[in-house]
Every structure is written in structure tokens, then in C-alpha cells.
Design an enzyme around this catalytic site. Structure first.
Site, short mmCIF file in Angstrom:
data_model
loop_
_atom_site.label_atom_id
_atom_site.label_comp_id
_atom_site.label_asym_id
_atom_site.label_seq_id
_atom_site.Cartn_x
_atom_site.Cartn_y
_atom_site.Cartn_z
N SER A 221 -33.41 62.26 64.82
CA SER A 221 -32.08 61.73 64.51
C SER A 221 -31.05 62.80 64.20
O SER A 221 -29.84 62.55 64.32
CB SER A 221 -32.15 60.77 63.31
OG SER A 221 -32.75 59.56 63.67
N GLU A 445 -23.47 53.58 59.28
CA GLU A 445 -24.82 53.64 59.86
C GLU A 445 -25.76 52.58 59.29
O GLU A 445 -25.98 52.53 58.08
CB GLU A 445 -25.45 55.02 59.63
CG GLU A 445 -26.78 55.17 60.35
CD GLU A 445 -27.69 56.26 59.79
OE1 GLU A 445 -28.60 56.67 60.53
OE2 GLU A 445 -27.51 56.69 58.63
N HIS A 454 -40.06 52.74 61.92
CA HIS A 454 -41.09 53.74 61.61
C HIS A 454 -42.24 53.10 60.83
O HIS A 454 -43.41 53.40 61.06
CB HIS A 454 -40.50 54.89 60.79
CG HIS A 454 -39.80 55.93 61.61
ND1 HIS A 454 -40.44 56.69 62.55
CD2 HIS A 454 -38.51 56.34 61.62
CE1 HIS A 454 -39.58 57.53 63.12
NE2 HIS A 454 -38.39 57.33 62.58
N HIS A 624 -40.33 57.93 67.62
CA HIS A 624 -39.20 57.66 68.50
C HIS A 624 -39.63 57.57 69.96
O HIS A 624 -40.67 58.08 70.34
CB HIS A 624 -38.14 58.76 68.35
CG HIS A 624 -37.54 58.83 66.98
ND1 HIS A 624 -36.60 59.76 66.63
CD2 HIS A 624 -37.75 58.08 65.87
CE1 HIS A 624 -36.25 59.59 65.37
NE2 HIS A 624 -36.94 58.58 64.89
#
Lengths: 668, 668
Positions: A221, A445, A454, A624
């Protein structure tokens, strides 16, 4: 000139590195940062770092590691002469640095402990800018006969400003399969027609962006946020610097962010809102410059003082900072502000911000009543903020977390949601710039879409996604109310994916009634047997029931989170887990426990099945994924976000909408 | 009037059905097909079917199953009077049919063998049309006091034709994560910039469509293709009919396809190209009408004679067919054409098509030399056609398949690819209509993206995807060459997803060298350790090598398929499998063998790890997923494909581009 018309530059390499690399963006022994293929925004600041490598051993061993102190860099514009860097930029020559680093060439070398050692000679030039659009060539000559060439493109900026304000919503880790799943659990479908839609579905413009890193196809990220906010990709873990091989995390070559540019060129207001720690990768990427996203003290320091100075930063490497003291900083992460051993010189950052004129707030009640004239720091929890699902549906699970932002081990029970924070931030930004006409820029965000993915806690992840969507909906409505909707570019995107998708339904009652693990799998309904969403009907009702019910979370959220028929979904990448496809009502799911590596938590999803892990067993969570992510946009400049492009283009499109390359006089 | 302004209609239901349903689109005891919430294209044909259910037992038991023979249907336009269906459409009343069916209310009932029995009274009205745009209400009154109401919308068609021709590319099962993965293995990235792009990346317009079924959120390919080609969603397994409860697969209520409409209203040429059996769900969905996609004999019959007639079809249910005898049919599936016990009356369909004036061809050599003036049936293999990967990279694996389209147990070694078939089909269609100006419509399906994803053979799936992309690229170039590019709408989309994504890389050398299954997982590189694509560099070279190499598959395909560092990818939904992330060089991967349910094939991916299944163990392959899929479009009418919409809208957009609701005189 466009990149597509470039002849391809060829550099040879002898190492089969993939898992490990000598230095990601430097396949040859001479390294130029910014590297070959870099795009620049006209007038934006960047550093140059040069490294010449002399590997002592390993497959690239060269002259017994003898250092080359006589390398040179020249730069040419177009077909012009190649001028020495000091002349081209009118800067003093850099002093020569030397150091040594080591790395493993592959996993076998790692297991054998056979490190490859590399001696380095380096120079750096700070805070440069290329003002004129066009192609540039940088030539590094080293070891007498060797050369590394970097082609750079300075893109022509838009000639005028279109948007007064811009708000960038990041759904961290948010993919189209997740948006589709969120729609399915929160919006009722009757005979194949959704009776309501996600706000994202209704945005004016749709695009896709590619999230890959500069030197790996899966990004983290920090790296991806750097690309989105600066137009420069980098290496996993880095924030707004190209990663060099030196030890100092803060001396790597920087490049300017959209927030820095907006402040420097337009002088507008700027705010950061996140449900993560405010020093987490995505919010940090608006201002910080470090190769190590975990350097939270340095990141807080940057928020306060900018990216040059004396705390954790190299004071000799001045950066013409303009990101210090954002008008709004809202989120979690109190541990980075509280005085203590991790804090630089034991600083109490709440006090330090207050001293600079900030209002400091710590709960939703204070947020709702805050003075919108002042700069405001709202830190609402230690660690990441609580999830929508717990705040709205399972509030009991908030107790006992000892996550008070005051560090007093109380529970942070009065936390605002993303919508609360975002709407208030808009009011503050609007109020602080409205007489100037300079506009504002804001990041909002939904961080825990990623964090819950996750954790493989899909319910919480989708709750966060729906909260983001609800925030976008409320933002549009609020901007309309205050008369700024037509002045404001709204961009919604993600920084990377997780390989999640839904593939059926689960009859949780039937699964619980079986004892044989294989028989439990019969509870999973695929294709036509997936049926309709059980989340959009009242408890005890059938998915076929056509009544529209609003649940306790409000419209655009599920009516119930634990229907008999839940969705079967998941991802290919996970540690050893148990899976029963039931919502965890007591807080974030804990899928693993420490064993010989991480193993499945026997108390997680007890009525489910066990599934073997598919990633290294020292990794405790999902990871990811590669997929392109969606971009939704509306407002002035929004039409540029259509189609398929690279993550870096998001920066260029936002910067152009705000006219950050246009003459100041034209656009204010 | 738009749907969004409708007040919500409420119907109660007592059954908690999800896995199994009494009848998907009929939550109450009175069923109207087309059901509530249906959209119609003005002037397109459709059938009405009414059913009144009298459950004998189970949770919905009603009057001991006594049938209601006196139900009535009236229809009203807008706020007008509700007229009996016979008067509204000026048709004769239908005879009353009665029958009985049974179903299980849930998995417990299935295990106990406790079926719920339902008596049915039914009427049907065939080949109707609604010409005037607007809202309609259909009211079914039954069991004296009960009523089912269906709201219908006839959308206003575009007033004029924009596109002379249209080509619809379907990447069956193709998702954005797959497109991203295909880009990564076939296009080289240097310092974060792709040096070339997918053709799909470069299309003018981007959209997303939602693939869910009418009565389940996961679709199959028949149902989803029906939605794309007719504007009507249906139930899993059905082709262009709403699924009623009668036994006959061919008597369910039909609706007209875009191909039928185009032929009937515009008289243009029409072609079907697929890499699957030509009777498979997606190609069949252009013409066939059956609740059972597996009825291949009936589907071939439909291609030859249309959807009414005497073979496998109910001759009393006339359908004003106009899809018979497409100008081009190319694909696999010879077994449906060869005379034999499965063929209606032992028909040799090759002969039957030849008798109607078709050229019949069976290999690529014949295809290349074919007379482009004649209707052409090209059947190139028994079963699905061979995959790009085997044809181009591992041709030895084509031997021993005994898949000759002549049924002589020879190997079909000279098969064309999707590109060969598509370009030739364009030539035939163009040649057969060019003097008329009526234009042509074509389907080109990359079918085995889906089939290889089902097989969890990701390499072959991505090979097929790249072949589709290459076909689109070549199609654009060819249309430009023949002067038709500006006249042709090109739409590229998928019918549903598979939950595939890439999440890292695998050091296959390291994995093979480990014996401990958990240690093998250390070979998987995540985030920055995923590195760059090993597929875009020559054998023995490093992913960091910046040389652009073209592999044996040509540009826009991988340079090698078995690099040391492969991609780690997969999906959450799979049977028990072994996974080693290596290309299978001997043909399609065989992940499972029959055991107590399907279990992992011990000979598959022998150097990999074993992973527990996540779907019922009577399922041998991966399954479809929920995700929205991308739509790429260019050409006249293409701008309508931007944004987010339902799968049915693809039909409306194509039909409008072709002016299928516009007066004929205006548009020819």
C-alpha cells in the site's frame, strides 16, 4: 513524443533474481534514480541519486569490488547536447558517498547464508525540477566503459485548472469482486433487477488502473499510494522515494506529492481522513518520504514539520516541503502521538500539534461540535479505528480493547465513522479556504477494507466497503448542499486488490448439522443453487420475499448479517485456516495461531472446514493480488478517468484537474 | 417512466428456499412469465406463460393441492383499463394445461427424501409483442382472492441506427483479474511501465456489467448469455426462455434474441464463431430456446430450421423464427452433427446443412481456401476445439485425442484458432451482405477461457484469453483494411467470472527441491518478492532483463511458459487439488480423480502441495463467481457501453446501435 514511439532500450543482466534483487530498479551496475521510463509532472520537485555498484562476490562479481569514484552523469533534452548534471540543473556537485550492502540472490542462497556483497559509490542532487515538457535522456558513465541510460518524459500539463477542489477516496484493497459482493449483501435484487445501487455504480466515469510496483508485480500500500499521489511507482514498502541501497530510510531520492504540489503551487487547504492509523501507508503517502513505511515517528514529524529537518531525518538533505500541518488529520494511531520511548525525544505530539494551533479531538462527540475554523487533529483510537460492523451491529465487541487515544487503557467507544470524519473534514477545509478561492484537496481512506481482507474477515471488509460507499453518497449530497459539488473532482479508487470473490451460498444450518468435513461441503450451493441474497431480507424471511426492509445499519446496508444462507467466498491466498462462512460477532476474526509457522485457529469458525494454506507459513494473513482496480469519478476533470491506465496516471489526472502545472495567474 | 421511480411491489413468501426453489421467479402461488420487473425491447417477440400452483404438502400446502382452473390475466398500459390478455393482444384463449411437479425445500428435505409436491394449472400465449414504450401491469387473479402483479417496462428504442455491423466478442468466464494476469505474462514491464498493452486496454469505452441470474446470484453461461443477447435474465441452465415447471424443455416461454431480431427486422447476415461446441450455451444463446442447455440435438435443429418445427420441439408452439441458417457457424462439437443414436432420427446434420446450400469444412486448410460467397458450416473437432497453448507451444499434446470432426477417431491436428475463424467469418458475412447494405451481426466466443478455468488450468485459460485479445486486435485491423471499421460496433465482454487472481510468484526450482509440504510454501514470493514476470524474457534470462523478445507464439504472447519463477494464482472455489503452479505440457490439466467424491489427482503437479476442496465433493472443477465483468467497446454506438449496468443492458445497447427498434425505412 510519446513512450509508445520510443525505441526500446536494452540492458543486459546476468542474475536470475526475482524473489530477491540487488536493487529493484537497477538491473545493471550503474543506477540512476529516477530510473529509465520515468514520467514527470512539469515543475514538480524530485531528487537524483546515482549509485555505481561493484559486487564483491556472487554471479555479478566485478573487479573484486573495486569502487568507481569517477562516474559522471550528463543530461540532454531531446536531441540537444548532453550536459553535466551540475550544469544542466545549475547545482553544486555532490560529495561522493560510499557504502556496502549485501543481499541473497535466491532462496537457496538464503538457506545457505551465502550473501552477495556489493560496494557502492554514490552521489545525490536534491530538489530539482524539469519545467519544460519533452523527452530527456540521462547518461551515467562508470567503470570507464559502462553506461546506464534513463529516458525521462516530462508530460505537458493541462493549460488550465478545471476543479477548485478534489477529494480522493481510497478503498484500500478494494476490488470489483468486493464491490459486487457488497452490492449483493446490501441491495435487494428482485427478478434480476437491483432495487437500489451502490453510489460507486452511479458515478459519472469509470476506469481501471494497474497497480503493479516498479520492480514487482504485486504491490504493497505504500508503493501503490506513492504511485497514485505522485506519478512515480516505487518498491514495496517505500513512500515517495526511489529505493536506494543506503542504510538511512529517509535519504532516498524523493519526489513531490500532489498534496505538496497543491500547497506549494495553489496554497489551498488540505486534509487527510483515514480509518487506519494516520501514519499508515496510504495517508502517509500524501506527505512522507521514506523507504520504510513503518517509520511512524518520522511520518508524524513530517505531518508537523515537513519532510526536512532534524528528527529522524538527514538535515543536509533539504526538501522544499509544503505538506506540513495539513488543515485536517483524522484517524487512528494514537500510539504514534503519545509521548514514550518510541517517540522522538519523548515528544508528546498532541501537545506539539496543539502548540502549532491545532484543535485536538479524540471522539465523535468532540468531532461533531468542533470549531470548523481551526486546523484539527482528530486521533480517535490506538491502532486502527473500529470497524463499521462492530460499531453498528455488534457494539459489545468494542469493549475490552483498551484502545483509547489518550493511552489510558480505556475503551474507545465513541469513535466516529468514515462518513462522520469526511463530512466534518469537508466543512473545515471549506471554511478555511472559502474566502481565498484557492480550494482544497482531501484524502478519505476506507482503510480497513484491506485490513479486514488481510484478516480474511470478509463480513467486516464488506461492511467497511459499504461504509465507504455510504460516505461517497453523503459527500456528494453534502457538497451539493454547500454549493461545491460542481467545483469538486471526486475520484474513488483502490491501491491494490486481494483475490477475493463470491462463488456460492452456504446453508449454515446444514453445515453445522454435519460432522463429516466432506459432508459439510454439501452445504455450499453453487450456480442456481446459490439462490438470492439472504442479507437483504428480515430474519426468518425468505430471500424470495420481495419486501424492501431497512436494517439497523440504515439503507444501503444489509438487513441482517447472519442469515441462514450466507455467501461462500474467499481467496486463493491464505494461511492454514478454518472456514465456516459465518460472521464473527465478537470482533475481528482470528484465523491463525502460532505453531510451527502459523496454523489454523481451532476456535475460529468451529462449524466449518479446514483448508490448507497457500502462502509461506510465516505469514499470518491474506495477501495482496495483481488485479487492476476500478476508478470511479465525477465532477470537473472526471472525464479523464475513463478507460484503462497505469496507477501513476491517477496523479497526473488529479494534478491536471487542479491545474497544478498551469500558471498560477491563470487558474486562481 | 423509469424503474427507479416505481413504488416497490411486495409479495409475501413463507418458504425459506435458497438452495432449492419451487420455481425461481415465482415466489407466490401465481406465476406470470415474463415476471415482475421485466424490461422489453419494443416490437420484440415474447411468450406469456401463466401457472397457478397448488402445493399438496410442505410448508406452502394449499387446499390439499386443489387446482384452480379459473384464473385470469389482464394487462393494462400505464393507468389505462386492465384488459383480458386475449383482448389486449387480440389472441385466442389458450387451452388449460395441468401437471404436477415436486421439489425439495432444502438440503435436509433432500437427505430425508421428503419432496414437496405441487399441482399446476397453466395457460400460454405465444409470439406476442409490445410495440409502444411505457409501463405495463399484468395482473394474474387466482384461487378466487389471490393476485400476482407483474410490472413490465417497454423501453423506448433508439430512433435511428448507428452501426451497420456489430461483432460481439465473449470471453467466457473472463474477469478483470484474468485480463491483468494475461497482460502480466504477455507484455513486458520495465520499471513499472508496460512496453505494450492488451488490445482490450486500448478500446475506446469501458463498462462493467452485473452477471447475476434472475433467481440466483451466481449464473451459468446459458442464463448469462440469454441476458446479454435478449435483455432477459433467466434461471441457470436455460436458453432464452423463462423456466416454467412443465416437463418439456422446449415449451417454456420464449423471448426473441438479438440475432432473431436483426434477421427479422434488418435482414442482415449473421454468424457464430466459438472455440467450444457450436451447440454450447453461449453460441446456442443466439438462436435456441430451451430450458435445458444440454439439448444439443434440438439446438442443432434450431440452427438449421429455427425454433419451431417438429424435431424435439412442440410444433403447436409456433415461434416466428428468423435465426435459422446462420451465414456462418464455426466451432467444435462434431458429435452433435454426426449421425447416430443421439441424433434426431439418426440425422446426418452435415448432410442436412449441405442440402440447404452450406459449404461444410473441417480443418484450417479448408477454412483458408473457402468460398466466401456461400453459407459455411465449419466443424473442426469432436468436443471443444484445442487450446491455443497446445496448438502453438505443445503440439505433441494434440496427438491421440481422436477428436476428428469426421468421427473417424483420427486426431484433429489442423484446427484453426479463434483468430482464423473470426477473420474468415467476417469475410463471408461481409461478402454475403455487401451489396445490400443490410450489414451483419456476429458472435465470436473465446469459450475455453471458461473451460480451462473450470479445469484450474490457468496457463491454458490465459492462453485462450490472449488469443481472444489477439483476435480482437486482428479484427480491428482487418475491418480497417476492408473499410468497415467505422461502420462496426465492437463489444467485448464476458458472461460471468471465476474467482481467479494472481498473488505472487513461485520459485519452482526451490519448491521442487523441498520435501516438506510446508517448506514448499516458502517458494512462494509475495509483495515485493513476487518480482517481475518471468514469462516475458527468454529462457535462462532474468526478469530484470530489459530486452524485448518475441516468443514462438508471436508478439503479445509469453516468450516462455515455463520460467523458473511462475505466477502463484488460483481461486477460492475448487475441489481437492494439488497445486505446483507449473504449466501442464501434455494437455489439459486433470486435477481430480474419482474417489469418495472427487479427490486430488496424485499425478497432477507432483512437485506441489495439496489443498483441501471448498465446494461439494461431487463437483470436479472450479465454479463460476459473482464479480461484475468488464465491457470494452468501440465503434458507432460504443459510447453507450460506458459505466456500470446490468447484463441485460448489453442487449439493449447492441439492439439500439443496430437500430432494431427504429423504423426499417429510416435505417437501411
Amino acid at each position: 513524443m510519446k513512450w509508445s514511439t520510443l525505441s526500446i532500450f536494452v540492458a543486459a543482466s546476468v542474475v536470475s533474481a526475482q524473489t530477491y534483487k540487488r536493487l529493484g530498479t537497477c538491473p545493471s551496475l550503474g543506477c540512476i534514480f529516477p530510473p529509465d521510463q520515468t514520467d514527470f509532472y512539469a515543475g514538480a520537485y524530485f531528487d537524483i541519486r546515482l549509485e555505481v555498484h561493484s559486487p564483491v562476490n556472487g554471479t555479478e562479481a566485478f573487479k573484486n569490488g573495486e569502487i568507481d569514484k569517477n562516474f559522471t552523469l550528463c543530461i540532454q533534452k531531446g536531441d540537444g547536447p548532453c550536459e553535466d548534471v551540475t550544469k544542466f540543473f545549475t547545482v553544486e556537485d555532490s560529495k561522493l558517498d560510499t557504502w556496502t550492502f549485501s543481499y541473497y540472490e535466491d532462496l537457496f542462497a538464503r538457506d545457505a547464508g551465502s550473501a552477495s556483497v556489493v560496494n557502492v559509490a554514490s552521489k545525490g542532487y536534491r530538489a530539482l525540477a524539469l519545467d519544460e515538457p519533452g523527452m530527456y535522456t540521462a547518461r551515467l558513465k562508470y567503470h570507464q566503459t559502462m553506461e546506464t541510460v534513463a529516458h525521462w518524459l516530462v508530460r505537458a500539463p493541462a493549460p488550465e485548472r478545471k476543479a477548485k477542489n478534489a477529494i480522493i477516496f481510497i478503498g484500500d484493497g478494494m476490488t470489483q469482486p468486493m464491490i459486487t459482493a457488497a452490492r449483493m449483501i446490501a441491495h435487494k435484487s428482485i427478478n434480476g433487477r437491483y432495487q437500489s445501487l451502490m453510489q460507486m455504480d452511479q458515478m459519472e466515469h469509470l476506469g481501471h488502473q494497474m497497480t503493479h510496483s516498479i520492480d514487482s508485480y504485486i504491490t504493497d500500500s505504500a508503493n501503490s499510494a506513492s504511485a497514485l499521489f505522485t506519478g512515480h511507482k516505487t518498491t514495496s514498502g517505500a513512500l515517495n522515494v526511489y529505493v536506494d541501497s543506503s542504510r538511512d530510510s529517509f535519504d532516498d531520492p524523493k519526489y513531490e506529492t500532489v498534496a505538496e504540489l497543491f500547497r506549494r503551487k495553489r496554497g489551498g487547504a488540505f486534509g487527510i481522513v483515514t480509518t487506519a492509523d494516520v501514519v499508515d501507508a496510504t495517508p502517509a503517502a500524501m506527505c512522507a518520504h521514506t523507504r520504510e513505511r513503518g517509520e511512524s515517528a518520522g511520518i508524524v514529524y513530517t505531518f508537523l514539520n515537513g519532510a526536512s529537518g532534524d528528527t529522524g531525518l538527514n538535515s543536509t538533505l533539504a526538501w522544499p516541503t509544503s505538506c506540513e500541518q495539513p488543515d485536517v488529520i483524522f484517524g487512528g494511531g494514537a500510539q504514534a502521538f503519545l509521548p514514550g520511548p518510541d517517540s522522538p525525544n519523548g515528544t508528546d505530539f498532541y501537545q506539539a500539534f496543539a502548540k502549532e494551533g491545532y484543535n485536538i479531538i479524540h471522539n465523535n462527540t468532540q468531532l461533531q461540535g468542533v470549531d470548523i475554523k481551526k486546523k484539527t487533529l482528530g486521533i480517535f483510537s490506538k491502532g486502527i479505528m473500529s470497524q463499521w460492523l462492530d460499531r453498528h451491529i455488534y457494539p459489545e465487541s468494542l469493549k475490552g480493547r483498551k484502545n483509547s487515544p489518550l493511552g489510558d487503557d480505556a475503551d474507545a467507544l465513541d469513535q466516529p465513522g468514515l462518513k462522520d470524519m469526511t463530512l466534518k473534514a469537508i466543512d473545515i477545509l471549506q471554511n478555511r479556504q472559502k474566502d481565498s478561492g484557492k480550494g482544497w484537496l482531501m484524502l478519505s481512506e476506507g482503510a480497513s477494507i484491506d485490513k479486514m481482507m488481510h484478516a480474511l474477515d470478509y463480513d467486516r471488509a464488506l461492511g467497511e466497503l459499504l461504509e465507504l460507499d455510504d460516505t461517497i453518497r453523503a459527500t456528494i449530497s453534502h457538497l451539493k448542499d454547500i454549493g461545491e459539488l460542481d467545483n469538486t473532482l471526486i475520484v474513488v479508487t483502490a491501491d491494490h486488490g486481494h483475490g477475493f470473490d463470491v462463488y456460492g451460498s452456504v446453508d449454515t444450518k446444514y453445515m453445522a448439522a454435519q460432522t463429516d468435513p466432506r459432508k459439510k461441503r454439501d452445504a455450499i450451493g453453487i450456480y442456481g443453487e446459490s439462490g438470492l441474497s439472504g442479507y437483504t431480507v428480515a430474519k426468518g424471511s425468505s430471500p424470495d420475499n420481495n419486501t424492501i426492509v431497512v436494517g439497523s445499519g440504515g439503507p444501503n446496508f444489509p438487513v441482517q448479517w447472519d442469515p441462514r444462507y450466507t455467501f461462500a467466498g474467499g481467496m486463493a491466498a491464505h494461511p492454514d485456516i478454518r472456514e465456516g462462512w459465518q460472521v464473527n460477532k465478537t470482533g475481528i476474526r482470528k484465523t491463525v495461531v502460532s505453531g510451527d509457522g502459523y496454523v489454523a485457529n481451532p476456535n475460529d469458525q468451529p462449524e466449518g472446514i479446514e483448508i490448507e494454506g497457500t502462502i509461506p507459513d510465516d505469514n499470518s494473513s491474506g495477501v495482496h493480488s495483481l488485479t487492476d482496480v476500478s476508478v470511479f469519478a465525477s465532477g470537473p476533470g472526471g472525464e479523464a478517468f475513463r478507460g484503462v491506465y497505469n496507477s501513476i496516471d491517477v496523479f497526473f489526472k488529479v494534478a491536471d484537474a487542479l491545474g497544478l502545472g498551469a500558471p498560477s495567474s491563470e487558474s486562481q
